[in-house]
Design a protein around this motif. Structure first.
Motif, PDB file in Angstrom:
ATOM      1  N   PRO A 525      29.563  16.904  12.341  1.00 55.25           N
ATOM      2  CA  PRO A 525      29.573  15.443  12.167  1.00 55.25           C
ATOM      3  C   PRO A 525      29.699  14.744  13.512  1.00 55.25           C
ATOM      4  CG  PRO A 525      31.731  16.325  11.674  1.00 55.25           C
ATOM      5  CD  PRO A 525      30.835  17.519  11.939  1.00 55.25           C
ATOM      6  N   ARG A 526      29.399  13.461  13.520  1.00 53.31           N
ATOM      7  CA  ARG A 526      29.545  12.691  14.752  1.00 53.31           C
ATOM      8  C   ARG A 526      29.736  11.212  14.434  1.00 53.31           C
ATOM      9  NH1 ARG A 526      25.047  10.092  16.972  1.00 53.31           N
ATOM     10  NH2 ARG A 526      25.996  10.396  19.018  1.00 53.31           N
ATOM     11  N   ASP A 527      30.406  10.523  15.374  1.00 52.39           N
ATOM     12  CA  ASP A 527      30.518   9.068  15.308  1.00 52.39           C
ATOM     13  C   ASP A 527      29.247   8.458  15.873  1.00 52.39           C
ATOM     14  OD1 ASP A 527      33.036   9.209  14.239  1.00 52.39           O
ATOM     15  OD2 ASP A 527      34.074   8.927  16.149  1.00 52.39           O
ATOM     16  N   LEU A 528      28.704   7.468  15.177  1.00 54.04           N
ATOM     17  CA  LEU A 528      27.480   6.816  15.629  1.00 54.04           C
ATOM     18  C   LEU A 528      27.825   5.626  16.520  1.00 54.04           C
ATOM     19  CD1 LEU A 528      25.367   6.806  12.327  1.00 54.04           C
ATOM     20  CD2 LEU A 528      25.402   8.504  14.163  1.00 54.04           C
ATOM     21  N   ASN A 529      27.149   5.539  17.640  1.00 55.29           N
ATOM     22  CA  ASN A 529      27.315   4.411  18.562  1.00 55.29           C
ATOM     23  C   ASN A 529      26.302   3.338  18.180  1.00 55.29           C
ATOM     24  OD1 ASN A 529      28.020   2.770  20.703  1.00 55.29           O
ATOM     25  ND2 ASN A 529      26.770   3.917  22.188  1.00 55.29           N
ATOM     26  N   THR A 530      26.607   2.594  17.110  1.00 52.36           N
ATOM     27  CA  THR A 530      25.647   1.620  16.570  1.00 52.36           C
ATOM     28  C   THR A 530      25.820   0.225  17.136  1.00 52.36           C
ATOM     29  OG1 THR A 530      27.106   1.037  14.727  1.00 52.36           O
ATOM     30  CG2 THR A 530      25.584   2.901  14.395  1.00 52.36           C
ATOM     31  N   GLY A 531      26.954  -0.053  17.783  1.00 58.14           N
ATOM     32  CA  GLY A 531      27.212  -1.408  18.255  1.00 58.14           C
ATOM     33  C   GLY A 531      27.561  -2.374  17.137  1.00 58.14           C
ATOM     34  N   VAL A 532      27.863  -1.859  15.964  1.00 60.54           N
ATOM     35  CA  VAL A 532      28.208  -2.688  14.809  1.00 60.54           C
ATOM     36  C   VAL A 532      29.632  -2.345  14.379  1.00 60.54           C
ATOM     37  CG1 VAL A 532      27.640  -3.279  12.425  1.00 60.54           C
ATOM     38  CG2 VAL A 532      25.804  -2.743  14.035  1.00 60.54           C
ATOM     39  N   ASP A 533      30.448  -3.359  14.141  1.00 62.11           N
ATOM     40  CA  ASP A 533      31.774  -3.141  13.572  1.00 62.11           C
ATOM     41  C   ASP A 533      31.610  -3.197  12.052  1.00 62.11           C
ATOM     42  OD1 ASP A 533      34.357  -3.193  12.620  1.00 62.11           O
ATOM     43  OD2 ASP A 533      35.105  -4.503  14.205  1.00 62.11           O
ATOM     44  N   TRP A 534      31.638  -2.045  11.409  1.00 64.99           N
ATOM     45  CA  TRP A 534      31.344  -1.964   9.982  1.00 64.99           C
ATOM     46  C   TRP A 534      32.502  -2.458   9.125  1.00 64.99           C
ATOM     47  CZ3 TRP A 534      26.438  -0.882   8.523  1.00 64.99           C
ATOM     48  CH2 TRP A 534      25.580  -0.385   9.529  1.00 64.99           C
ATOM     49  N   ARG A 535      33.643  -2.772   9.749  1.00 71.47           N
ATOM     50  CA  ARG A 535      34.748  -3.348   8.990  1.00 71.47           C
ATOM     51  C   ARG A 535      34.439  -4.758   8.520  1.00 71.47           C
ATOM     52  NH1 ARG A 535      39.363  -2.586  13.419  1.00 71.47           N
ATOM     53  NH2 ARG A 535      37.622  -3.497  14.590  1.00 71.47           N
ATOM     54  N   GLN A 536      33.443  -5.382   9.129  1.00 72.39           N
ATOM     55  CA  GLN A 536      33.135  -6.760   8.767  1.00 72.39           C
ATOM     56  C   GLN A 536      32.609  -6.874   7.345  1.00 72.39           C
ATOM     57  OE1 GLN A 536      29.351  -8.361  10.614  1.00 72.39           O
ATOM     58  NE2 GLN A 536      29.387  -6.348  11.606  1.00 72.39           N
ATOM     59  N   PHE A 537      32.147  -5.760   6.768  1.00 70.09           N
ATOM     60  CA  PHE A 537      31.523  -5.819   5.454  1.00 70.09           C
ATOM     61  C   PHE A 537      32.537  -5.560   4.350  1.00 70.09           C
ATOM     62  CE2 PHE A 537      27.954  -4.488   8.259  1.00 70.09           C
ATOM     63  CZ  PHE A 537      27.222  -5.652   8.136  1.00 70.09           C
ATOM     64  N   GLU A 538      32.491  -6.399   3.340  1.00 67.00           N
ATOM     65  CA  GLU A 538      33.361  -6.235   2.178  1.00 67.00           C
ATOM     66  C   GLU A 538      32.945  -5.022   1.363  1.00 67.00           C
ATOM     67  OE1 GLU A 538      33.320  -9.142  -1.265  1.00 67.00           O
ATOM     68  OE2 GLU A 538      35.157  -9.747  -0.244  1.00 67.00           O
ATOM     69  N   ARG A 539      31.628  -4.782   1.296  1.00 67.45           N
ATOM     70  CA  ARG A 539      31.081  -3.605   0.622  1.00 67.45           C
ATOM     71  C   ARG A 539      29.833  -3.159   1.363  1.00 67.45           C
ATOM     72  NH1 ARG A 539      29.737  -5.217  -5.176  1.00 67.45           N
ATOM     73  NH2 ARG A 539      29.873  -7.320  -4.355  1.00 67.45           N
ATOM     74  N   ILE A 540      29.507  -1.877   1.221  1.00 61.45           N
ATOM     75  CA  ILE A 540      28.285  -1.328   1.805  1.00 61.45           C
ATOM     76  C   ILE A 540      27.556  -0.563   0.715  1.00 61.45           C
ATOM     77  CG2 ILE A 540      27.317   0.231   3.528  1.00 61.45           C
ATOM     78  CD1 ILE A 540      29.704  -0.359   5.314  1.00 61.45           C
ATOM     79  N   VAL A 541      26.246  -0.803   0.613  1.00 55.19           N
ATOM     80  CA  VAL A 541      25.419  -0.175  -0.419  1.00 55.19           C
ATOM     81  C   VAL A 541      24.300   0.592   0.263  1.00 55.19           C
ATOM     82  CG1 VAL A 541      23.925  -0.570  -2.426  1.00 55.19           C
ATOM     83  CG2 VAL A 541      25.931  -2.022  -2.054  1.00 55.19           C
ATOM     84  N   SER A 542      24.102   1.840  -0.141  1.00 55.89           N
ATOM     85  CA  SER A 542      23.011   2.649   0.405  1.00 55.89           C
ATOM     86  C   SER A 542      21.718   2.346  -0.335  1.00 55.89           C
ATOM     87  CB  SER A 542      23.348   4.135   0.266  1.00 55.89           C
ATOM     88  OG  SER A 542      22.204   4.919   0.570  1.00 55.89           O
ATOM     89  N   GLY A 543      20.661   2.094   0.432  1.00 55.09           N
ATOM     90  CA  GLY A 543      19.336   1.937  -0.151  1.00 55.09           C
ATOM     91  C   GLY A 543      18.552   3.233  -0.134  1.00 55.09           C
ATOM     92  N   GLY A 544      19.164   4.302   0.406  1.00 58.01           N
ATOM     93  CA  GLY A 544      18.487   5.596   0.481  1.00 58.01           C
ATOM     94  C   GLY A 544      17.681   5.748   1.745  1.00 58.01           C
ATOM     95  N   GLU A 545      17.630   6.988   2.257  1.00 63.59           N
ATOM     96  CA  GLU A 545      16.803   7.336   3.415  1.00 63.59           C
ATOM     97  C   GLU A 545      17.051   6.427   4.612  1.00 63.59           C
ATOM     98  OE1 GLU A 545      12.811   7.476   1.871  1.00 63.59           O
ATOM     99  OE2 GLU A 545      13.180   9.397   0.885  1.00 63.59           O
ATOM    100  N   GLY A 546      18.331   6.188   4.892  1.00 62.92           N
ATOM    101  CA  GLY A 546      18.717   5.436   6.076  1.00 62.92           C
ATOM    102  C   GLY A 546      18.805   3.943   5.911  1.00 62.92           C
TER     103      GLY A 546
END
Length: 600
Positions: A525-546
């Protein structure tokens, strides 16, 4: 003692502000944030700031005059003192805006402006008196027949928290601070964290809801918590007893900030008599209006403003820049992807939306009402057009949305079919977080267990091989990991890829190479360096395939594409704005891949 038959009307600061010309919350001026340093020159952005500050100063002066009305004279001194302090803040912020405008490339001057503007923003958080304002009530006594029976009396009310006056000035202090900060640091994330990290954290905390905070009208500390705790809704029965087996309720919402009461909707509930001829009291669970309350709160201008600031400040803290880059944009390198999104609304109706990516508008087709009474302990996508739903007993049901593949889609379904339990154990004593990964695969994380059979944070895998037909039952669930309690949320990216958000807001990538048969085999596994603070989202939904959808606290949805989702690369495309007010669908989930993709 005879009953008090007096009635009261309120003269509030909100009334006076509206009469003076609403100060607003500065939402319009934030448009420059999304263009700052990109399409608009700094001078133009600061010119807009100066114009907004001048408007606020004019309206504060008008408010000072209106405090001379007969009723407001009772509370004039304390309110006027607050107005004067806000006027002083506004005057200095105007000077700082001009300073930046005249020397937009001068980092030293920008640093000075950032220090003062940031200091003023800090001081507004600690000066609680600036956020508490006094109203008056006009009391009219009435006799037993409801007729006025005496002279009106004017009574001052205790100071109450309000945002309509102080929030625009606080917002402008943040605006000047951010503009100067970005010039000072050149938007280099290392410099931003070194020079402004602690201060950013302080203001992110002030404009955000605390993790785990519940709106019970108490323990409010942050600005959005203080707003939400003062907006309450309750169900009120039209009659004491059921009529013809039905009870009618209205949803009545009280806004303590504006001192208003509003009826927002009406609904009916079946109340059949258990004994013929008996009378059934009209009662309903107060939780039935929670989403009404959230909707009213989310539309409050102060909440909208604070949600924007939360998104922007978190982006600066995580990446050194604002979320302006590709805020509304295309994803030209994407392979075409069709996404079907399902959401359960407050009345337990199931709605269906569709979207084809890439696209330039971020629009959805729908909603199409495809079901009613969707009340389950968990609902996850099963793969292709299958949906798997967990009953409170622990038994799972299979559905297949046959109409999802039609043009246009329809509400045609197959099922429900009982497919048994996902895992052994007492469902009443073990709490799980489930997420679907497509191809019939369902994962579960143990949140809580009192039986000793499971450990908190254990990850289990199960698969329903008959996800296309509804035949058969789950394979025996298998443990495939431990220590997942520190990640929230956790969601699938398809074909064994799993994402989890760390407490720091970092997105962690996992590859369960044994996802097809439940083998406990994983890539590193690895931490992604996305430049996004994902805590800002109340919920996250996968649309599939990235494809990843994030729902902000204000209900706005953002869409990202993880380019190298199979191998854990860092590069994301997005965010793209794809709609508002998604928070009123809970649960919310998207269809996941199935056999049609050719993997199985």
């Amino acid at each position: 003692m005879p009953p008090d038959l007096s009635s009261a009307e309120y003269e509030t600061l909100d009334n006076l502000i509206d009469a003076a010309g609403p100060i607003g919350t500065g939402v319009d001026i934030l448009k420059f944030i999304y263009e700052f340093g990109k399409t608009s020159p700094t001078e133009y952005a600061i010119e807009n700031i100066s114009r907004e500050l001048a408007l606020i100063k004019t309206q504060l002066a008008e408010l000072s005059g209106r405090l001379d009305t007969v009723t407001q004279r009772l509370v004039k001194a304390e309110n006027l003192a607050r107005v004067r302090r806000l006027e002083e803040h506004t005057t200095r912020l105007s000077t700082l805006a001009v300073q930046i405008q005249r020397s937009p490339g001068d980092q030293a001057r920008a640093a000075e402006a950032a220090a003062e503007a940031g200091g003023r923003a800090d001081s507004m958080l600690t000066d609680e008196d600036l956020w508490t304002w006094s109203d008056v009530q006009i009391v009219t006594p009435h006799d037993a027949n409801g007729n006025p029976s005496g002279p009106q009396r004017i009574e001052p009310l205790p100071p109450e928290f309000k945002t309509k006056i102080a929030l625009p000035v606080y917002s402008m202090a943040l605006t000047i601070w951010v503009a100067a900060m970005l010039i000072d640091t050149g938007s280099e994330v290392g410099r931003v964290k070194e020079r402004y990290g602690d201060q950013l954290d302080r203001h992110i905390g002030a404009v955000s809801l605390r993790f785990g905070w519940h709106d019970h009208g108490s323990d409010e500390q942050t600005l959005p918590e203080k707003i939400r705790s003062r907006i309450t809704c309750r169900p009120v029965a039209a009659h004491k007893y059921a009529e013809d087996g039905m009870c009618t309720f209205t949803v009545q919402c009280t806004d303590k900030l504006a001192r208003t009461n509003t009826i927002v909707r009406e609904f009916t509930v079946d109340m059949y008599d258990p004994v013929p001829g008996s009378r059934v009291l009209c009662t309903v669970d107060p939780q039935s209006v929670v989403l009404d309350e959230q909707e009213i709160e989310d539309r409050d201008p102060g909440i909208v403003m604070l949600g924007l600031w939360e998104e922007m400040l978190k982006s600066i803290a995580a990446s050194g820049h604002l979320p302006a880059q590709q805020f509304i944009g295309q994803f030209p390198s994407w392979t075409a992807a069709f996404v079907g999104m399902y959401g359960v609304d407050r009345d337990l109706n199931l709605d269906y939306f569709t979207q084809t990516l890439p696209g330039s508008q971020g629009s959805w087709t729908g909603p199409l009402r495809v079901g009613t009474s969707w009340s389950f302990a968990a609902i996850v996508p099963g793969g292709s057009d299958a949906v798997l739903a967990k009953q409170p007993t622990g038994n799972w049901l299979w559905y297949r949305h046959q109409g999802s593949g039609q043009t246009p889609p329809t509400d045609k379904w197959a099922g429900p079919v009982s497919i048994g339990a996902w895992v052994a154990g007492d469902s009443a004593q073990t709490t799980w977080r489930h997420f679907g990964a497509g191809y019939g695969v369902v994962y579960g994380i143990v949140d809580h267990d009192v039986t000793g059979e499971f450990q908190e944070g254990d990850l289990f895998w199960g698969r329903f091989l008959g996800y296309q037909t509804g035949q058969g039952s789950f394979t025996a669930a298998r443990p495939v990991g431990t220590g997942w309690q520190g990640l929230s949320p956790v969601f699938s990216g398809s074909e064994g890829i799993i994402y989890g958000v760390r407490p720091t807001g970092v997105l962690r990538w996992y590859n369960h190479t044994g996802w097809a048969d439940g083998s406990n085999t994983w890539a590193e596994p690895r931490d992604l360096n996305t430049g996004v603070d994902w805590r800002q989202f109340e919920r996250i939904v996968s649309g599939g395939e990235g494809v990843i959808y994030g729902i902000l606290p204000n209900g706005a949805m953002r869409c990202y594409r993880h380019i190298d989702w199979r191998n854990g690369g860092d590069v994301l495309e997005g965010p793209m704005s794809v709609g508002e007010f998604w928070r009123f669908y809970n649960p919310l989930f998207a269809s996941q891949p199935g056999a049609t993709t050719g993997v199985f």
